[in-house]
Motif scaffolding. Structure first.
Motif, mmCIF file in Angstrom:
data_model
loop_
_atom_site.group_PDB
_atom_site.id
_atom_site.type_symbol
_atom_site.label_atom_id
_atom_site.label_comp_id
_atom_site.label_asym_id
_atom_site.label_seq_id
_atom_site.Cartn_x
_atom_site.Cartn_y
_atom_site.Cartn_z
ATOM 1 N N GLN A 170 34.501 45.807 42.084
ATOM 2 C CA GLN A 170 34.924 44.590 43.085
ATOM 3 C C GLN A 170 33.607 44.326 44.014
ATOM 4 O OE1 GLN A 170 39.030 46.244 44.730
ATOM 5 N NE2 GLN A 170 39.610 43.603 43.345
ATOM 6 N N GLN B 263 35.482 38.909 34.345
ATOM 7 C CA GLN B 263 36.567 39.064 33.358
ATOM 8 C C GLN B 263 36.217 39.446 32.216
ATOM 9 O OE1 GLN B 263 36.680 34.317 34.348
ATOM 10 N NE2 GLN B 263 39.471 34.628 34.389
ATOM 11 N N GLN C 159 36.237 40.497 45.760
ATOM 12 C CA GLN C 159 36.146 39.146 44.666
ATOM 13 C C GLN C 159 35.668 40.739 43.008
ATOM 14 O OE1 GLN C 159 33.006 36.231 44.631
ATOM 15 N NE2 GLN C 159 33.322 36.589 42.754
ATOM 16 N N ALA C 160 36.578 39.880 41.937
ATOM 17 C CA ALA C 160 36.562 41.009 40.840
ATOM 18 C C ALA C 160 35.160 41.161 40.548
ATOM 19 C CB ALA C 160 37.881 40.670 39.608
ATOM 20 N N ARG D 260 47.203 43.889 33.699
ATOM 21 C CA ARG D 260 46.100 42.757 34.606
ATOM 22 C C ARG D 260 46.041 42.229 33.438
ATOM 23 N NH1 ARG D 260 41.733 45.934 37.450
ATOM 24 N NH2 ARG D 260 43.445 47.562 38.275
ATOM 25 N N SER E 77 37.230 46.297 34.768
ATOM 26 C CA SER E 77 37.980 45.221 35.715
ATOM 27 C C SER E 77 38.290 45.603 36.792
ATOM 28 C CB SER E 77 39.284 44.248 35.048
ATOM 29 O OG SER E 77 39.680 45.808 34.976
ATOM 30 N N GLU F 113 39.446 36.715 36.816
ATOM 31 C CA GLU F 113 39.621 38.293 37.140
ATOM 32 C C GLU F 113 40.665 38.603 36.298
ATOM 33 O OE1 GLU F 113 42.062 38.834 40.734
ATOM 34 O OE2 GLU F 113 43.638 38.052 40.274
ATOM 35 N N ARG G 55 29.194 33.739 38.296
ATOM 36 C CA ARG G 55 30.620 34.927 38.012
ATOM 37 C C ARG G 55 30.471 35.184 36.288
ATOM 38 N NH1 ARG G 55 36.026 31.128 37.005
ATOM 39 N NH2 ARG G 55 35.020 29.497 38.051
#
Length: 367
Positions: free
Chosen positions: A150, A158, A154-155, A182, A147, A43, A124
């Protein structure tokens, strides 16, 4: 050119980044640790800065080579001076998301849908933005907004921001406060010390297949460090020129004097280039001015050196200003969208006319 003379299998001091020649100095190990930490966090933003030629891109490419493609979908973007929406389109394109003939809202929806799909597959998404110092504040803000995507808790995305030292100043500006919140890790890659410079040269020669040739004595290693300041790309430039000089003179063992001679040549070449530029600026000439590229890659033309009437000069100045600001590209995008809308409108009108003709024909045939 000189590889066979020294018994090498490849060129040891090429200027282009090559992960196979990666040298783990203290600075580079620290930067790699930050990147790996960021991957585990999955993240936020990781920021890595360093001088030109410090090895930032080599680290990033090495990291990309080590990623498990079954777990991470990575996209790399080399930043240019684009506006916010164009940067967003570049991000989408880097991930393979179609961006043609769609507005910003549709683009964001498509990008979010892609990120959700990847995450639902147990993977991811990682975005690496190189040359981040070229990003405009609006473009940085657009990346920050991404960013916020979600999937549950969970993001979805990244980001690694890789840039030159001036990007640190950008990060400290008041409008970057939300982005700073962030950032989960940030590091700066500085120059190598003298011992690491020697180890770096020996490492690259070994990677290139050296069996003891060429040879540097202690004074030569010290002189390379002094001339390069411990910056990898500068070390490569001096050593490459040194090996070329040795090849031309049949020499395979180098001393401080050899390195200093090469360093002097490189300085004189640089100074000569700067002197010629200064001379051209300082003396008027009737010859047409040659367009130049600025450090950021923007075309720079000195209109004062062109024989133009005031009206033409003013129009040229406006055109160049538009090019620098990206307005021309924005206009082209708007024109393209207008053409698409016009084509859709024409198609609808033609369809309506066809329906009317068919209706009249049907009535006529029914009589």
């Amino acid at each position: 050119m000189y590889e066979s003379f020294y018994g090498l299998t490849s060129k040891p001091f090429q200027l282009n980044p090559d992960p196979s020649f990666y040298f783990a100095s203290k600075q580079h190990r620290r930067a790699m640790a930050y990147l790996e930490y960021g991957l585990n966090q999955n993240e936020g933003f990781i920021v890595v800065t360093g001088e030109i030629g410090a090895g930032k891109t080599t680290i990033v490419r090495g990291l990309l080579n080590d990623l498990d493609s079954d777990k991470v979908v990575a996209a790399q973007l080399v930043s240019t001076q684009l506006d916010a929406e164009d940067t967003l389109r570049m991000v989408a394109a880097a991930f393979g998301v179609g961006t043609r003939n769609v507005g910003k809202s549709e683009l964001l929806l498509a990008l979010e849908a892609f990120l959700v799909e990847v995450t639902s597959q147990g993977k991811r998404c990682l975005l690496i933005v190189d040359e981040a110092q070229n990003l405009t504040p609006r473009a940085v803000e657009e990346l920050r907004m991404l960013s916020n995507f979600q999937f549950g808790t969970q993001a979805l995305l990244q980001s690694f921001l890789i840039g030159q030292p001036e990007f640190r100043k950008v990060m400290q500006s008041p409008q970057m406060q939300q982005l700073r919140q962030r950032v989960i890790a940030a590091c700066h890659i500085g120059p190598m010390d003298q011992d690491e410079t020697q180890a770096y040269i020996e490492h690259r020669l070994k990677c290139a297949g050296s069996q003891g040739s060429p040879r540097f004595d202690a004074g030569a290693f010290e002189a390379v460090f002094e001339a390069s300041g411990g910056i990898p790309r500068r070390i490569n430039a001096h050593c490459d020129r040194l090996l070329l000089s040795g090849f031309l003179t049949g020499k395979s063992a180098f001393t401080r004097a050899d390195v200093e001679e090469v360093a002097k040549e490189l300085r004189e070449e640089t100074q000569s280039s700067r002197s010629m530029t200064a001379s051209n600026i300082g003396h008027e000439s009737t010859a047409p001015a040659s367009p130049q590229l600025t450090d950021s890659g923007i075309l720079d033309i000195d209109l004062s050196r062109l024989e133009l009437d005031s009206s033409t000069a003013e129009r040229a100045s406006r055109a160049i200003a538009d090019l620098k600001s990206g307005h021309v590209e924005q206009r082209l995008i708007r024109i393209e969208r207008s053409i698409v809308r016009l084509e859709r409108s024409n198609a609808a009108v033609l369809s309506l006319i066809q329906q009317l003709v068919d209706s009249v024909r049907a009535k006529h045939e029914g009589k």
